[in-house]
Write an enzyme that holds these catalytic residues in place. Structure first.
Site, PDB file in Angstrom:
ATOM      1  N   TYR A   1       0.851  -1.186   0.000  1.00 29.31           N
ATOM      2  CA  TYR A   1       0.000   0.000   0.000  1.00 29.31           C
ATOM      3  C   TYR A   1       0.886   1.235   0.000  1.00 29.31           C
ATOM      4  O   TYR A   1       1.875   1.297   0.741  1.00 29.31           O
ATOM      5  CB  TYR A   1      -0.885   0.004   1.239  1.00 29.31           C
ATOM      6  CG  TYR A   1      -1.769   1.231   1.362  1.00 29.31           C
ATOM      7  CD1 TYR A   1      -2.838   1.427   0.496  1.00 29.31           C
ATOM      8  CD2 TYR A   1      -1.525   2.177   2.351  1.00 29.31           C
ATOM      9  CE1 TYR A   1      -3.645   2.555   0.620  1.00 29.31           C
ATOM     10  CE2 TYR A   1      -2.331   3.302   2.481  1.00 29.31           C
ATOM     11  CZ  TYR A   1      -3.391   3.482   1.610  1.00 29.31           C
ATOM     12  OH  TYR A   1      -4.191   4.592   1.737  1.00 29.31           O
TER      13      TYR A   1
ATOM     14  N   ASP B   1       9.363   2.815  -0.561  1.00 30.82           N
ATOM     15  CA  ASP B   1       8.372   3.494   0.264  1.00 30.82           C
ATOM     16  C   ASP B   1       8.645   3.146   1.726  1.00 30.82           C
ATOM     17  O   ASP B   1       8.396   2.021   2.169  1.00 30.82           O
ATOM     18  CB  ASP B   1       6.966   3.059  -0.167  1.00 30.82           C
ATOM     19  CG  ASP B   1       5.866   3.772   0.622  1.00 30.82           C
ATOM     20  OD1 ASP B   1       6.194   4.472   1.608  1.00 30.82           O
ATOM     21  OD2 ASP B   1       4.681   3.623   0.252  1.00 30.82           O
TER      22      ASP B   1
ATOM     23  N   LYS C   1       4.505   9.229   8.614  1.00 25.33           N
ATOM     24  CA  LYS C   1       4.285   8.644   9.936  1.00 25.33           C
ATOM     25  C   LYS C   1       5.284   9.139  10.995  1.00 25.33           C
ATOM     26  O   LYS C   1       5.126  10.263  11.467  1.00 25.33           O
ATOM     27  CB  LYS C   1       4.208   7.122   9.799  1.00 25.33           C
ATOM     28  CG  LYS C   1       3.012   6.744   8.879  1.00 25.33           C
ATOM     29  CD  LYS C   1       2.592   5.312   8.876  1.00 25.33           C
ATOM     30  CE  LYS C   1       1.256   5.175   8.154  1.00 25.33           C
ATOM     31  NZ  LYS C   1       1.263   4.399   6.935  1.00 25.33           N
TER      32      LYS C   1
HETATM   33  C1  LIG Z   1       0.559   4.886   5.603  1.00 27.54           C
HETATM   34  C2  LIG Z   1       1.287   4.605   4.346  1.00 27.54           C
HETATM   35  C3  LIG Z   1       1.165   5.436   3.224  1.00 27.54           C
HETATM   36  C4  LIG Z   1       0.165   6.555   3.157  1.00 27.54           C
HETATM   37  O1  LIG Z   1       0.415   7.546   4.062  1.00 27.54           O
HETATM   38  P1  LIG Z   1      -0.803   8.573   4.445  1.00 27.54           P
HETATM   39  O2  LIG Z   1      -0.137   9.586   5.310  1.00 27.54           O
HETATM   40  O3  LIG Z   1      -1.836   7.743   5.121  1.00 27.54           O
HETATM   41  O4  LIG Z   1      -1.290   9.146   3.160  1.00 27.54           O
HETATM   42  C5  LIG Z   1       1.978   5.184   2.138  1.00 27.54           C
HETATM   43  N1  LIG Z   1       2.843   4.160   2.140  1.00 27.54           N
HETATM   44  C6  LIG Z   1       2.971   3.329   3.195  1.00 27.54           C
HETATM   45  C7  LIG Z   1       3.970   2.225   3.141  1.00 27.54           C
HETATM   46  C8  LIG Z   1       2.187   3.512   4.325  1.00 27.54           C
HETATM   47  O5  LIG Z   1       2.292   2.651   5.343  1.00 27.54           O
END
Ligand SMILES: *Cc1c(COP(=O)(O)O)cnc(C)c1O
Length: 460
Positions: free
Chosen positions: A152, A247, A275
């Site tokens: 994701y 990511d 995060k």
């Molecule tokens: C949480 C997450 C996102 C998206 O971040 P948001 O701040 O919720 O838009 C993208 N990539 C990864 C791996 C994530 O865990």
């Protein structure tokens, strides 16, 4: 130790009342789908405050928190030094629309810890991956992306694509509102599958702008890359003139002070963060080699911008959090994750519930699979083979016992520096009943048209 108040005695009427109101004015009553408890059923808990490892809800119930705001709260909630720094920052005004010092300091801190040379701040992980993809396309002049099923990257149109039938196929829209063209530029392959990656590059190599992957997936549960997989991805991308995007929105500054890069040392061309680096505020970033990053506006032609990007309060929270997360904190997170997984494993084994713990650094998941059939969860199909009815029963019994797990079998569990002996004791005392509930759970009825694809991931 004062007796914790928990839902077994105090119920959830106040949360239910708020949820009822919320559903009138907000779709599904929540501002991000996973919070609605669709995967587990029941009443989402409306939290009124949090301190250290605990959440307090509107009914006065206290929970050991294993969500940690989906990653950011690495120091625990309301850490006094973070609160003090944020309070000072807020008192100086909350947003100026001009450059500020904390942005420079946070950028320096991130560049010093990671393979990237320049970083651009944005407000969410979604924006970070969306912008990194635009930059990769701008740099290479190519359109196609490779992504992995079960990874994701936020709700970016191009990445809301799922694999169709067949081995390596063009993505299909995973949501109404995503066009066939947006999804069709995305090639979706199974995770940890080198042959599938080689195959898409053999066929479409000249058209591929980038591979994007979670540095270590946490969004289908914790599914670590097999040895050398990220290195293989970087090498394959480079062989074909494409970029490798790692990511690290979830893993960044959580699994080590340098994120997953601190564990496997594979330097990606572009990296995304979010995060932890926002310390609980909306802040995220993407970065890479200066040669790539300088293609961004205003240095270069690839447009990207943000009114609240690099917000002084958010960057102060992030910077303070990163500086406080020292080697001892990471050692504590690793130990605590192992201890909790061990406690859960013991309780489930005692009740004869098949399960498999998996780790991606200190991110971990307990998969409700039978390890004699699935010795390792390597990809999304493996993750989907879980006995979700057991997870649901386990989740609710833990919640009743005062432990708030992520409300989905497809999420990692998050610990913090504040998870101490008392928090572990509370988890241990909730476990026997939860393991019994998991053992007694009845399998789901066959899916109907309405309940089809209950395994679709729902996001934080
Ligand atoms: C949480 C997450 C996102 C998206 O971040 P948001 O701040 O919720 O838009 C993208 N990539 C990864 C791996 C994530 O865990």
């Amino acid at each position: 130790m004062t007796e914790p108040r928990n839902p077994a005695t105090h119920g959830s009427a106040a949360s239910q009342a708020l949820f009822d109101r919320a559903r009138v004015v907000t779709p599904g009553g929540v501002n991000s789908p996973v919070r609605a408890f669709h995967a587990v059923g029941g009443t989402p808990r409306f939290v009124t405050s949090a301190r250290g490892p605990y959440l307090l809800d509107a009914d006065g119930n206290e929970y050991v928190d294993l969500i940690g705001s989906w990653g950011p709260m690495i120091l625990g909630h309301a850490h006094p030094e973070v609160i003090a720094a944020v309070t000072r920052a807020v008192s100086a005004g909350t947003s100026y629309g001009t450059p500020t010092r904390p942005e420079v300091e946070l950028a320096e801190e991130i560049v010093a810890r990671t393979p990237i040379e320049q970083v651009r701040f944005v407000s969410s992980g979604t924006e970070a991956t969306m912008s990194a993809i635009r930059l990769a396309r701008g740099v290479t002049g190519r359109a196609k992306l490779v992504k992995f099923a079960g990874c994701y990257h936020g709700h970016v149109d191009a990445l809301l694509a799922s694999a169709g039938s067949g081995v390596a196929t063009f993505g299909h829209p995973d949501s109404p509102g995503v066009t066939g063209a947006q999804a069709g530029d995305t090639l979706v392959v199974p995770y940890n599958d080198r042959a599938a990656v080689s195959d898409v590059f053999a066929r479409y190599g000249e058209e591929i702008a980038a591979i994007i992957t979670e540095a270590a997936p946490g969004n289908m549960g914790a599914v670590p890359p097999e040895d050398g997989f990220n290195e293989f991805l970087a090498a394959t991308a480079h062989e074909h003139g494409a970029l490798f995007i790692s990511d690290e929105v979830m893993t960044g500054f959580r699994v080590s002070r340098s994120g997953w890069y601190g564990i496997d040392g594979v330097a990606a061309d572009l990296v995304t963060f979010g995060k932890v680096m926002g310390g609980g505020f909306p802040a995220a970033a993407f970065g890479g080699k200066a040669a790539h990053m300088e293609r961004l506006s205003p240095a270069g032609p690839v447009y990207q911008a943000g009114t609240l990007a690099g917000n002084p309060v958010a960057t102060t929270a992030g910077l303070t959090t990163l500086r406080l997360a020292d080697a001892q904190v990471y050692a504590h997170l690793d130990r605590t994750a192992a201890t909790i997984a061990g406690l859960v494993g013991e309780a489930l084994t005692k009740e004869g519930v098949p399960h498999l713990p998996q780790f991606a650094g200190n991110l971990f998941s307990i998969f409700f699979v039978d390890p004699t059939e699935v010795p390792r969860v390597r990809n999304f199909d493996d993750a989907r083979s879980q006995a979700q009815h057991r997870f649901r029963a386990f989740f609710h019994a833990m919640l009743d016992g005062g432990v708030h797990l992520p409300p989905s079998a497809f999420e990692a569990w998050f610990v913090s520096a504040a998870h101490d002996e008392e928090a572990l004791e509370r988890i241990a005392s909730a476990l026997p009943a939860a393991a019994r509930a998991a053992a007694a759970a009845e399998p789901d009825p066959a899916p109907t048209a309405e309940t089809a694809d209950p395994t679709q991931q729902e996001r934080s």
